[in-house]
Structures are given as structure tokens and as C-alpha cells.
Design an enzyme around this catalytic site. Sequence first.
Site, PDB file in Angstrom:
ATOM      1  N   TYR A  33       0.761  -1.220  -0.009  1.00 51.46           N
ATOM      2  CA  TYR A  33      -0.117   0.059  -0.088  1.00 51.46           C
ATOM      3  C   TYR A  33       0.753   1.127  -0.078  1.00 51.46           C
ATOM      4  O   TYR A  33       2.183   1.174   0.268  1.00 51.46           O
ATOM      5  CB  TYR A  33      -0.989  -0.019   1.113  1.00 51.46           C
ATOM      6  CG  TYR A  33      -0.272   0.307   2.429  1.00 51.46           C
ATOM      7  CD1 TYR A  33       0.251  -0.570   3.081  1.00 51.46           C
ATOM      8  CD2 TYR A  33      -0.568   1.568   2.998  1.00 51.46           C
ATOM      9  CE1 TYR A  33       0.887  -0.205   4.468  1.00 51.46           C
ATOM     10  CE2 TYR A  33       0.080   1.760   4.473  1.00 51.46           C
ATOM     11  CZ  TYR A  33       0.788   0.950   5.026  1.00 51.46           C
ATOM     12  OH  TYR A  33       1.223   1.170   6.314  1.00 51.46           O
ATOM     13  N   LEU A 203      10.746   0.923   7.326  1.00 49.00           N
ATOM     14  CA  LEU A 203      10.335   1.730   6.157  1.00 49.00           C
ATOM     15  C   LEU A 203      11.180   2.813   5.810  1.00 49.00           C
ATOM     16  O   LEU A 203      11.472   3.802   6.763  1.00 49.00           O
ATOM     17  CB  LEU A 203       8.617   2.080   6.441  1.00 49.00           C
ATOM     18  CG  LEU A 203       7.938   2.532   5.097  1.00 49.00           C
ATOM     19  CD1 LEU A 203       7.695   1.225   4.484  1.00 49.00           C
ATOM     20  CD2 LEU A 203       6.767   3.226   5.317  1.00 49.00           C
TER      21      LEU A 203
HETATM   22  N1  PLP Z   1       7.180   3.895   9.381  1.00 53.01           N
HETATM   23  C1  PLP Z   1       6.108   3.050   9.489  1.00 53.01           C
HETATM   24  C2  PLP Z   1       6.104   1.685   9.853  1.00 53.01           C
HETATM   25  C3  PLP Z   1       4.925   3.681   8.771  1.00 53.01           C
HETATM   26  O1  PLP Z   1       3.901   3.081   8.529  1.00 53.01           O
HETATM   27  C4  PLP Z   1       5.236   5.038   8.337  1.00 53.01           C
HETATM   28  C5  PLP Z   1       4.036   5.441   7.610  1.00 53.01           C
HETATM   29  O2  PLP Z   1       2.981   5.236   7.485  1.00 53.01           O
HETATM   30  C6  PLP Z   1       6.442   5.649   8.301  1.00 53.01           C
HETATM   31  C7  PLP Z   1       7.499   4.929   8.888  1.00 53.01           C
HETATM   32  C8  PLP Z   1       6.476   6.904   7.647  1.00 53.01           C
HETATM   33  O3  PLP Z   1       6.744   6.798   6.160  1.00 53.01           O
HETATM   34  P1  PLP Z   1       6.347   8.123   5.417  1.00 53.01           P
HETATM   35  O4  PLP Z   1       7.060   9.132   5.750  1.00 53.01           O
HETATM   36  O5  PLP Z   1       6.603   7.840   4.196  1.00 53.01           O
HETATM   37  O6  PLP Z   1       4.761   8.431   5.631  1.00 53.01           O
END
Ligand code: PLP
Length: 284
Positions: A33, A203
Site C-alpha cells: 500500500y 520503512l
Molecule cells: N514507518 C512506518 C512503519 C510507517 O507505517 C510509516 C507511515 O505510514 C512511516 C514509517 C513513515 O513513512 P512516510 O514518511 O513515507 O509516511
Amino acid sequence: MADVLYFNGRFTTTEERVLGVEDRGFQFGDALYEVFKFVGRRPAFLNEHYRRLEQGLRALEIRNPWTGEAFAAAMRELLGRTEFDDGIVYIQISRGEAERSHFWPEELEPTVVAYSRRFRFPDAVKKELGVKVITTVDRRWHFCNMKSVNLLGNAMGKKQAQRAGADEALLLADGFVREGASSSFFAVRNGALITHPLDEHILPGVVRDRVIGLALASKIRVDERPLREAELFDLDEAFLTSTTQGVMPITAIDGRAIRNSRRGAVTGELQQSFDELERGSADG
Ligand code: PLP
């Protein structure tokens, strides 16, 4: 209220039940997603979100339904059909629908959904007040660098945080801090940022990457290394980053105030410069 829904190349609303019970996303969590933010119907960091999606699909050998251009066109059409100006778009791509079996057929048509939704982004007061976090065990699977829909470990951490009167859970493993259940984590110590390096444990956050760039441009040192759990007791500042929260100060960890529970200077500076960058991205 029903939201505008893109489903496999056509537009409908979230009132229509579109997924089959044998969709592999539903039965196996065999799906990725993405979430991006839009302001004034203009998407922020759209290319960065596409790139992460594209990389994840390639790694999992799920057919990518979109070129970068086709993705941007579909998202702009979705926002054009949306009845409000600010919100988020949730996108999910599963490997597809097939008779239930662990062995997936080689040639499957992916199932593609995307919908826009209103979202209450933190206001100036919330951005200054920040959030409280707890620490908990990282119960996720081994490929956290993919934005997989297997979010049960994350959801369990968040629920634990909520029950403790906190907003987010910091996920710990092997004595190190990895990231938040739905956010990236940064510590500030002696004027430098410390954040987990990019590997399979976290992530690759879109906001994390931008914030590192902004810090370096402001001559703030960035140490991409895992923070030891014990170091949480001796921080100058800490903050979370995510698409929906931007840069969010952390004021307490497990009930212990960080310094005086106030947004720190480094956090405040990065928060402001990130908000500007995001506005610029949504304008472009
Ligand atoms: N880490 C996790 C586990 C997340 O689910 C998210 C965002 O949903 C992030 C980090 C932050 O990612 P981003 O800055 O791309 O929203």
C-alpha cells in the site's frame, strides 16, 4: 459518506463492494500500500511515493499496473473527482485474485484500489504540543522496508500505546529502537540527529528522507545508526516523521518527559522547513 474509489482502471465509490474473497491481499496479506497527502487537491511528494511502491512491487514480483506517468494521471483524475481539497489517498495493490493456494499463479492481474479521504492534519497547536510515545516489542515480519499490508504487529503496538494514553509506539528489537508503528523516529543529541539506517528493519519513510536532506542542508549532522534502548534516557529532543503528521515532537517516552516536555529547537526548525518543502511540493 462514500469516497471516490479507483478500482482496476475505473472510478466508482467506496459504497461498491469491489474485492473478491479470494483476493490474495485479503487471504495472504499479499499486497502493498501507499499513502500520500494532498493539499488544495495537489499531491505532495507524489514521485517519491510512486518510487517506493514501484520498488516494493518489483521486489515482491507483483505486476506494476502503472508507469510513473499513468500513476500520476490516475491520481490526478482521482483528486479531480474528489469533493474536498485536503486529505490523503490510500492505494493498495495486491497480487490479484486466484483460487486459494500458497503457490500463486505466475501471471496474475493485480487488484488495484485507491481512494481519497478527508484527514485532520495536526494544527499549529498540536505541532507544538507534540505526542507521547511508549516503547514496545517489534512484532512485525522481516521485510519492514516494504510497505506491506501485514500491519497486525503495527496495529498491536498502536493499540497498546492508545491504552497507555499515548499516541505512538516505538518498536524495539535486540535492544535497539527501530521506528514508530506508523512513523519514522529521530533522536536529537548534542545538536545531531540519530535515526535508524535504511535496511529491512524500517520503512524508508518519504518524510524521513526529506528531513535528512533538510538537516544536512542546515549543517545539522545526521548519524544513521540504530539507537540503543538505553540512549532513550538521555536525549535532548526526539521526534517522529510521517506523511500524515509531518515532523511531530515527542514530549514523553514511557511516561518520562523529554527535557521539559517542550518542542525542542532543532525539532521546531526542521518542522518548519519541512512544512515549507511540502507546500512547495504540493504546488509543483
Ligand atoms: N514507518 C512506518 C512503519 C510507517 O507505517 C510509516 C507511515 O505510514 C512511516 C514509517 C513513515 O513513512 P512516510 O514518511 O513515507 O509516511
